[in-house]
Design an enzyme around this catalytic site. Structure first.
Site, PDB file in Angstrom:
ATOM      1  N   GLY A  80     -52.872  59.655 -46.235  1.00 39.38           N
ATOM      2  CA  GLY A  80     -54.048  58.730 -46.410  1.00 39.38           C
ATOM      3  C   GLY A  80     -54.078  57.995 -47.751  1.00 39.38           C
ATOM      4  O   GLY A  80     -53.658  58.308 -48.674  1.00 39.38           O
ATOM      5  N   CYS A  81     -55.169  56.986 -47.819  1.00 43.58           N
ATOM      6  CA  CYS A  81     -55.113  56.081 -48.922  1.00 43.58           C
ATOM      7  C   CYS A  81     -55.737  57.116 -50.070  1.00 43.58           C
ATOM      8  O   CYS A  81     -55.397  57.031 -51.031  1.00 43.58           O
ATOM      9  CB  CYS A  81     -55.846  54.825 -48.633  1.00 43.58           C
ATOM     10  SG  CYS A  81     -57.325  55.018 -47.804  1.00 43.58           S
ATOM     11  N   TYR A  82     -56.962  57.410 -49.613  1.00 39.04           N
ATOM     12  CA  TYR A  82     -57.658  58.291 -50.711  1.00 39.04           C
ATOM     13  C   TYR A  82     -56.821  59.435 -51.057  1.00 39.04           C
ATOM     14  O   TYR A  82     -56.916  59.771 -52.357  1.00 39.04           O
ATOM     15  CB  TYR A  82     -59.126  58.658 -50.313  1.00 39.04           C
ATOM     16  CG  TYR A  82     -60.037  57.787 -49.908  1.00 39.04           C
ATOM     17  CD1 TYR A  82     -60.806  56.982 -51.209  1.00 39.04           C
ATOM     18  CD2 TYR A  82     -60.616  57.480 -48.915  1.00 39.04           C
ATOM     19  CE1 TYR A  82     -61.633  56.068 -51.055  1.00 39.04           C
ATOM     20  CE2 TYR A  82     -61.642  56.533 -48.404  1.00 39.04           C
ATOM     21  CZ  TYR A  82     -62.233  55.884 -49.758  1.00 39.04           C
ATOM     22  OH  TYR A  82     -63.236  55.030 -49.754  1.00 39.04           O
ATOM     23  N   ALA A  83     -56.216  60.038 -50.200  1.00 38.66           N
ATOM     24  CA  ALA A  83     -55.418  61.288 -50.592  1.00 38.66           C
ATOM     25  C   ALA A  83     -54.424  61.013 -51.501  1.00 38.66           C
ATOM     26  O   ALA A  83     -53.743  61.821 -52.257  1.00 38.66           O
ATOM     27  CB  ALA A  83     -54.923  61.699 -48.970  1.00 38.66           C
ATOM     28  N   ALA A 105     -54.085  58.530 -53.667  1.00 34.97           N
ATOM     29  CA  ALA A 105     -54.695  58.419 -55.052  1.00 34.97           C
ATOM     30  C   ALA A 105     -55.181  59.759 -55.830  1.00 34.97           C
ATOM     31  O   ALA A 105     -54.719  59.846 -56.685  1.00 34.97           O
ATOM     32  CB  ALA A 105     -55.987  57.509 -54.981  1.00 34.97           C
TER      33      ALA A 105
END
Lengths: 341, 341, 341, 341
Positions: C146-149, C151
């Site tokens: 995932g994107c937040y994950a 980062a």
């Protein structure tokens, strides 16, 4: 105290009316009407409004007894449906949609929907306030002008009225903030599409074009024809219309400014300005700012008009019309300033 | 391998050139030049660039031996200073400012600065690539077109060349992203001022107006006169020019599209399109997208042109001109697509 | 030449993959798949793409013979449906949704949907590229993070791996551009709502929270617990995660920077930086930029991580994983720079 | 009628005060003061203000006789200079800068400038209105709180006052619109830099950190330590503070909401809300909206506070303090609603 109802409080114009009426000293919100959200309270819809306890009601023509003025802040077509049910309504109806603006034949052509009864449309007063005050005083139906039409007509009526320009050679390039596209969800208004973008839309087919021409024809000896392009901008509010015209008189730029100031000098909501136009000089207010420039090389004039599409272009002008209609001070509840920063 | 120098790497056009050259297979950055930041490394200036170790040098004409092509990504006036020192430079000079675009008298009038020597300006090839290829092949001085001028001229040259429109009746409403105003600090570009705003600027005095007229006059039998208004938008990149003209031929909209496709069908960077124009269809790329619409009511045409002001309107076209000048494939290093979302 | 199919080309991640693959030297688009728009051509959908003639096909598992790698750029739940049909598919599947990221029980809790078969999920390699290279080489199923994950995990894995911080005391404040909310229409992403706004959403319930904890647990001796708040911003792209942690070692800020550079110094897509973090330093690229600061007053560390949610947070990392999986140079087709201005 | 002077009318806070005072029924603008623009009229500076004829004057302490309240809307350091000249001024001084907020030693550390005389600073009342009413009634010097400090302190004072949380474990992630960075020109606020960006700034060094700690210490038995990160957002106005704390009591989320409502239920400008926080729910108004959420997994609380940095975070609270100081209704002139769309 004057009582009002607002139909369509979930839309942008309805919300803006709610906010303006909430701060109006004389006009009081009696009914907040929404078919889609009937039963909810205003504070459930807008937790940050002050008058939150009021419950939303569905539209029912026979439940409007005692309402002095009913604002229809509903889309074209929807307003027409309600108008058909309001023939026996005793109060004043101010319609913010396009449904009372054009005669049936033009309406069908430009809106592609069944028009309201011709006798109602004919009776309706077109509420470009600064140019309609006398007729507004006794109106039952008030047709609130379109946002682009307000910006362009306020700029041009003085020029065609006095035969200062050629009314057959009017080129308008206009741009609007995203609220002009309404609250309905669409790809065009998805942030990732609209942001960092300019979208040209309804090319040669915008329904405000015949509305502008009709207004200019009211004041001009010669039939006006207008070409207008409309651009959707990644800002929330505001309209700028940049208008190129061919003057009949060979006078200086100062004289053009002077002429326009003569026409509008006493108007509380119109300011003839100099310097560089910007849309922010009106956003958040009911003002229309106007500029006129002469291009010496080509002898053309550039006339610029800016308004807040939600105020002077919709809810603000509607309330201004209500003020006039009921003999109140015209600026009541409408003197908020532009937010600017 | 072709070696290049970029003067003015701290500005927006200089940065865009750096990025484009970094990905170019044949043109190699030999010198990054900046008087104001000489001594810094590229990576100190732009930590996210790949080729960061290179050190910025001050401009010195006699240190440019061996450079094949020198890009002047400097403001008007500054380029002129450098050009005066480059008479003996052996390579090709591509100037992105306005300093080589206009003859001395026009330059002084519109730019208000001392022009370069007339013989240099006369010798310079105006690099509107699609219309200048032959002359570019042997040019020493290449004058890279202005951003608005590129968008408008690519749209209009076919129309005046074939006498399809009246060249004395051209109305342009153009808008630009904020990078068009340059990197210098100003109230106009302070975010709190520019955001949620549209600012009309340089009314009737934009220096790209005579540039456009000059280009049209090159291709038209009749002297062109253009009125153009320029709007500063709260977006980073992109120009849209919405152009209203009076056609000489009474043909259908489809025929107008067809004619334009005939002219530009083989061009790698020009796309004649249908549907609703949007600025995002080119931002981040070197493309120019064009649309033409006929307004049946008025018999006017609306022609729309969009470019990325930093690519096709500046650094992209400069590199395209370099590709042509050195006999490389014209699209080399320039095929990045619009970012779109 | 490696052939690929992209399922879900109408969504944002699908579009980004199309653009990246179009410029990839080795991976070739064989099938563009979309159930909702099957029959259209790519150029009807995206007129500005270069490879426009290709026709969109509906998803059919048995029509995928010869495809080396299939990207599922489809929402959670939809990917699961396709995955169930792909058991017999010979190629590699890279799923950009959350459907392969969590074991069944966690998936049901956080996604509220039926999970894929446990044996598939267990077999899937979690493709946080920099930390998964060995396993990726033979993977059939790749679960793209995932994107937040992405980062947060790239920032924190070194710290928990070496026991530099207390893994039970991790506070993340993260913000994302609007593309992170997907292409579906919603009130949240209507421009007039999202613009000039910050919206905090999925408070304490964001599905990337267990994904981050699971990743940290893989590398940490102690079970990690993470609190993360997620803010929706009025920008198109980019994620910034500002992370507050409690260090176990009392060393200087320089030493923390040095330690992080030691871990990531050779990584092509990770840059440990100093100075003030900004999201633009990566937008338009596949980079992850990291910063670490020590607060002397409190002895806490602030770690900052920025990525482009569409590239390193989705399509870029998917392609990076494909490069690794097929033994290609890991950076192939992924070296575009941040747009920056 | 109460007479006021505003020093620093060219700045953002000064402008906001001008607008608010223009609509205030009791407080009247007697002097508009600006050293840099003395001699201009207000309407030359802001053509869209209503009270435009007034002339700007330079600051002269002995010309302030008869002024009841003087607002210093000037930057830190500049306010200090004026304060030193105002010892003999008879009226009330409300300073919007940081110059009266911290004792000398802290001021020098965090602001890096010479402090005002200690006896003045000690005498000044810190005007976090809701928590300072008694002291405000007789104040000569009022120190108007910082924008971040207002948002965070209003959220946290109830929690530390009642010992509901651990005051040594407070993590704040805050973001602000661009007006928070002031009107001065800087690279950070150039639109092409700030737009589509998030910039983290003053990491661990923001001068509102000690201000918050000092306020919490006033109400807490235990010394508070706060870590705060501050993000600059591409929006004009508004602050959101997302605060993570460790509760001492194991009660439900509903109970937390209930407790906060008990504290603030009668406050006209504080609204404890439920649902998803958004910054727009206050922008354009003097409200502070608060939310509290319990994370069951970690037993942490997330407290969210939003204000308009120009109103409740600056000019609005200053006027609220003036209302209290002069025994007026506290909400006078401050009931404008959020613009919302």
């Amino acid at each position: 105290m004057i009582t009002c109802g607002i139909v369509g409080v979930t839309g942008y114009a309805g919300l803006e009316l709610l906010k303006l009426v909430e701060q109006h000293p004389t006009i009081h919100l009696e009914k907040a009407i929404s078919d889609s959200r009937a039963g909810m309270t205003l504070s459930e819809l807008y937790p940050w409004l002050q008058t939150g306890a009021q419950q939303l009601e569905p539209f029912q023509a026979d439940a409007l007894v005692g309402i002095d003025v009913l604002f229809l802040a509903t889309p074209s077509g929807v307003s027409a449906d309600y108008i058909r049910q309001l023939e026996c309504f005793d109060g004043v109806v101010i319609d913010l949609s396009g449904d009372l603006r054009l005669p049936s034949n033009l309406y069908e052509t430009w809106y592609g929907k069944p028009p309201v009864a011709a006798f109602i449309q004919t009776e309706a007063v077109y509420g470009l306030t600064e140019w309609s005050r006398d007729k507004l005083l006794t109106a039952k139906w008030i047709s609130n002008p379109g946002c682009y039409a307000t910006a362009v007509s306020l700029a041009l009526v003085p020029f065609v009225q006095h035969d200062w320009i050629d009314p057959t050679n009017i080129i308008v390039s206009a741009c609007s903030g995203i609220t002009g596209a309404g609250k309905g969800l669409s790809e065009k208004t998805h942030h990732a599409k609209s942001n960092e973008n300019v979208q040209l839309y309804k090319i040669h087919t915008h329904q405000h074009i015949p509305e502008i021409e009709q207004t200019l024809n009211t004041w001009s000896g010669t039939k006006a024809t207008v070409s207008m392009s409309t651009h959707l901008l990644p800002i929330n509010r505001g309209i700028m219309a940049t208008i190129t015209v061919q003057p009949n008189d060979d006078v200086s730029e100062d004289e053009w400014v002077h002429r326009l100031q003569n026409v509008y000098g006493d108007e509380p909501f119109i300011r003839v300005q100099q310097g560089e136009p910007e849309i922010k000089s009106v956003v958040g207010s009911n003002y229309c700012n106007l500029w006129v420039y002469k291009e010496e090389r080509t002898n053309r004039l550039t006339i610029v008009s800016v308004i807040d599409n939600m105020q002077k272009g919709a809810a603000g002008q509607a309330l201004q019309n209500a003020n006039v209609r009921f003999g109140l001070e015209e600026t009541l509840g409408l003197l908020s300033q532009p937010q600017y920063i």
